[in-house]
Design an enzyme around this catalytic site. Sequence first.
Site, PDB file in Angstrom:
ATOM      1  N   GLU A 486       0.797  -1.364  -0.104  1.00 16.75           N
ATOM      2  CA  GLU A 486       0.204   0.098   0.035  1.00 16.75           C
ATOM      3  C   GLU A 486       0.804   1.132   0.109  1.00 16.75           C
ATOM      4  OE1 GLU A 486      -3.090  -0.573   2.523  1.00 16.75           O
ATOM      5  OE2 GLU A 486      -4.080   1.256   1.568  1.00 16.75           O
ATOM      6  N   GLU A 756      -1.837   0.492  13.143  1.00 19.64           N
ATOM      7  CA  GLU A 756      -3.287   0.536  12.710  1.00 19.64           C
ATOM      8  C   GLU A 756      -4.008   0.284  13.832  1.00 19.64           C
ATOM      9  OE1 GLU A 756      -3.359  -1.367   9.278  1.00 19.64           O
ATOM     10  OE2 GLU A 756      -4.643  -0.125   8.233  1.00 19.64           O
TER      11      GLU A 756
HETATM   12  C1  BGC Z   1      -5.396   2.766   4.574  1.00 22.12           C
HETATM   13  C2  BGC Z   1      -5.358   3.887   5.785  1.00 22.12           C
HETATM   14  C3  BGC Z   1      -6.556   5.005   5.650  1.00 22.12           C
HETATM   15  C4  BGC Z   1      -7.671   4.094   4.251  1.00 22.12           C
HETATM   16  C5  BGC Z   1      -9.322   4.798   4.383  1.00 22.12           C
HETATM   17  C6  BGC Z   1      -6.181   1.834   4.917  1.00 22.12           C
HETATM   18  O1  BGC Z   1      -6.228   1.027   3.499  1.00 22.12           O
HETATM   19  O2  BGC Z   1      -4.311   1.932   5.324  1.00 22.12           O
HETATM   20  O3  BGC Z   1      -5.136   4.324   6.520  1.00 22.12           O
HETATM   21  O4  BGC Z   1      -6.795   6.126   5.517  1.00 22.12           O
HETATM   22  O5  BGC Z   1      -7.183   2.763   3.960  1.00 22.12           O
HETATM   23  O6  BGC Z   1      -9.680   4.171   5.056  1.00 22.12           O
END
Ligand code: BGC
Length: 903
Positions: A486, A756
Amino acid sequence: MKALSIIVIQLFFFCILAFSSPFVTDLVCEYHTNPIGIDVAKPRFSWQIKTSKENFKQIAYEIRVGKNIDNKTIKTIIWSSGKIASDQSVNVEYEGEPLNSMQRAYWQVRIWDNDNKVSDWSEPAFWEMGILDTNLWSAKWICRPGLNNKIGQVNYFRREFTITKKIKSARVYATSLGIYQLFMNGKKISNDLFTPGWTAYEERLQYQTYDVTDVVEDANSIGVILGEGWYSGPLGRNEIRNNYGDSPAALVQLVINYTDGSSSTIISDENWKASNGPIIESTFYDGETYDARLEDENWANKGFDDSQWQKASILDHRYDILVASQGVPVKAIEEIAPIEIITTPNGETVLDMGQNMVGWIRVKVSGKKGDKVTMRFAELLDKEGNFYVENLCSAAATDVYILNGEAEEVYEPHFTYHGFRYVDVSEYPGEVKIENFTGVVIHSDMKATGSFVCSDSLINKLQSNIIWSQKGNFFDIPTDCPQRNERLGWTGDAQIFAATAAYNYDVSAFFTKWLKDLAVEQYSDGRLPNIVPNIMNGSRSSAAWSDVCIILPWTIYQVYNDKRILEEQYESMKSWVEYMRKRAGDKCLWIGDNHFGDWMAFASTQPDYPGATTDKDLIATAYYYYSTYLLSKIAKVLQKDEDATTYSILSQEIKKAFNLEFVTTNGRLMSNTQTAYALALSFGLLPDSLLSKSSNFLAQDVEKLKHLTTGFVGTPLLCKALSDNGYKDLAYMVLMRKEYPSWLYPITKGATTIWERWDGIKPDGSLQSPRNNSLNHYAYGAIGEWLYSYVAGLKIDPENPGYKHIIFDPQVGGGLTFARSEFYSMYGKIKSEWKINENRITYSLDIPPNTTGTVKLPKMDPNEIVLNSVPLSKKRNIEFVETPNNLVVKLGSGSYQITSPLN
Ligand code: BGC
């Protein structure tokens, strides 16, 4: 002996005198020290003043700018401000004639103090322009002929040239479609990594400027290694390739000025040769494979036989997208050694770095030609203690080095990076020894500006984890995470973390660059993509995510007194508010659209309490209000009076609508969640009459559950909302909690970065769902702002941005006996510290020259307070006021110790 003592005494007085007469230092231009290759027509100057004099104020300044310098004296003056009666020492605009491309100018400042005494001129500083006119680019885009699009392909380019005259200066201007490293005469030209960085490449591509005066010789070689990087390498959850194009290319223009006044230019063109080299494959997510058997370390040196190399091809690509670099380069910043080698139950040999870090491993190895070292990277060992990579999703995160069999070989990767604490080492020839592995920590090279420390070691660890997550994710752009497939510029994450980020590090230039891409990526209807740079077409605009376009420039303005960022982002902000206005319609309620909501909020397994879900319409309308309200303030700062009125009226209408729709007459919110109350209270959405009732509902919830329930949206606001409304003790309770869910729970599970999810590792040791389980996500680290500004009490005064006036408002509590925030502002170091010693408390404060401070102490008798050893009541020159709840002391610049009884 006597003579010696006289000299010592004289020296002592000289020092005192020297320091008490102020001097101007730390000159920066556009937030950089002596920048070269900039393209700002009216660069801004900032300086600091050093003096031991208290209550120091600058009452006037003078800046002079010249073309040349001779023995520290500026010559050929091209602009002088004259004596300007002003206390401004931050972001003062250059008002002379714009400089030409590649022109350098020197500048210095002197100031007058509040006794009208003038300082000496500062040491000179300089700035130098880059290439300002597209037509001045004569270099051609070069690429590898034919085979140009194998996954992770890395290409090498080179040429040689000679010069015959005496050189005065030389600059290289370089960039790429892809990521590059530049070499001259066998040397790597810069320690910048992953240049040119990631921008909205269709519109903006940064070039770098390097001073190579000392590198150029009579005979020269110049070379480039080019990887795919963000340009054409796989990106995003679906690992889509060729997001910007399928042919990486390099652009190099070397300008050499000779002492006789002439100049010559060496450019990338068809005279360059191209080949592949030992880097077999390199991508961000999967890692790098390097075959040292293919290495010829002389490739970048003159005299290398490149007859087997191909002729470089020319790519037709735009030049009008080229912009000077504005951000902060990514570099290898520090090194750490592994703390342990573990043999896991599965028999893997795993290095423990002791810290979840971002970067790579530099490995030393000896062996036979064709031997291999394979390193896989992971953040975690699972419950059984085995190497765990599921949460990296499909990122292979593996570096492979194939030996050429020479004495000792040292390898570190080029175009990849990993987020990891553990390294699985396999196939290593010989014994795996700690001393052969070094963790290289890589991030944007921001200046550290803040520190927070207190008497609780777990809170200190929390602060350390926040810093590590900022380091790991301020990687040219603000990324969500550094390890899985990501690593994107999620806008919401940046929005909620911005204020904390700006305490820890100087993020002025970093965010100035990113905000430009944000504006460029905005859709014509005002919508913003949720990631910037945007590689997801047609993405929706989520409340709290897109609001970064207003909240972030506002934060930068607040921290650095940067009005220009408000000017430059204004159209972007306005079109975002107008977009929301359209979505919300006449009712002023933003209902029904698709948002992320309070992402990652607490989820319960209890059937009668499904967790804390805050209505998305409530969140959207709350942000619609807050962004519109801030826009009206911004319009006022920019003297756009009509807009200021329009958006102020609109914000009042939204507030009314919000209350009618989401708030009962008794102050209860439609979503009875901590996030809903935190939003309404912190954004100022509630009428005064409901403040105490609504905050009481919030307090009841916290008290009943004994923990936070917030996700990304509520987390930065919860403790603020509690402490601003009389529930400081509850704010401390949620901060100090060690069980799930809380900020400290991950620390009890060994966290060294911010997770997270509140329960990335569950209380029973099992792991959360691998899809979204990054252990290095700064979002929840947004509590950092509250630590700096409430616990230790170092606050910005929104009416006097840039810390021109500082508010000291410590909230003593939580069983802490000591807390300290330090922050290096544009004016110099600010300190706010408190320490309890038996029944007394001592506040230590530093207020830099040319600023003032206001200290809010608990209400008490001024006779009982001692300021710098003298009772406050006897201090004639110190102003203090008693308010219903506080004793408010006003201070000029200086260092202060205030002692009072603990009440
Ligand atoms: C990310 C987040 C991001 C989110 C959106 C995720 O996959 O890691 O930090 O804000 O997607 O909701």
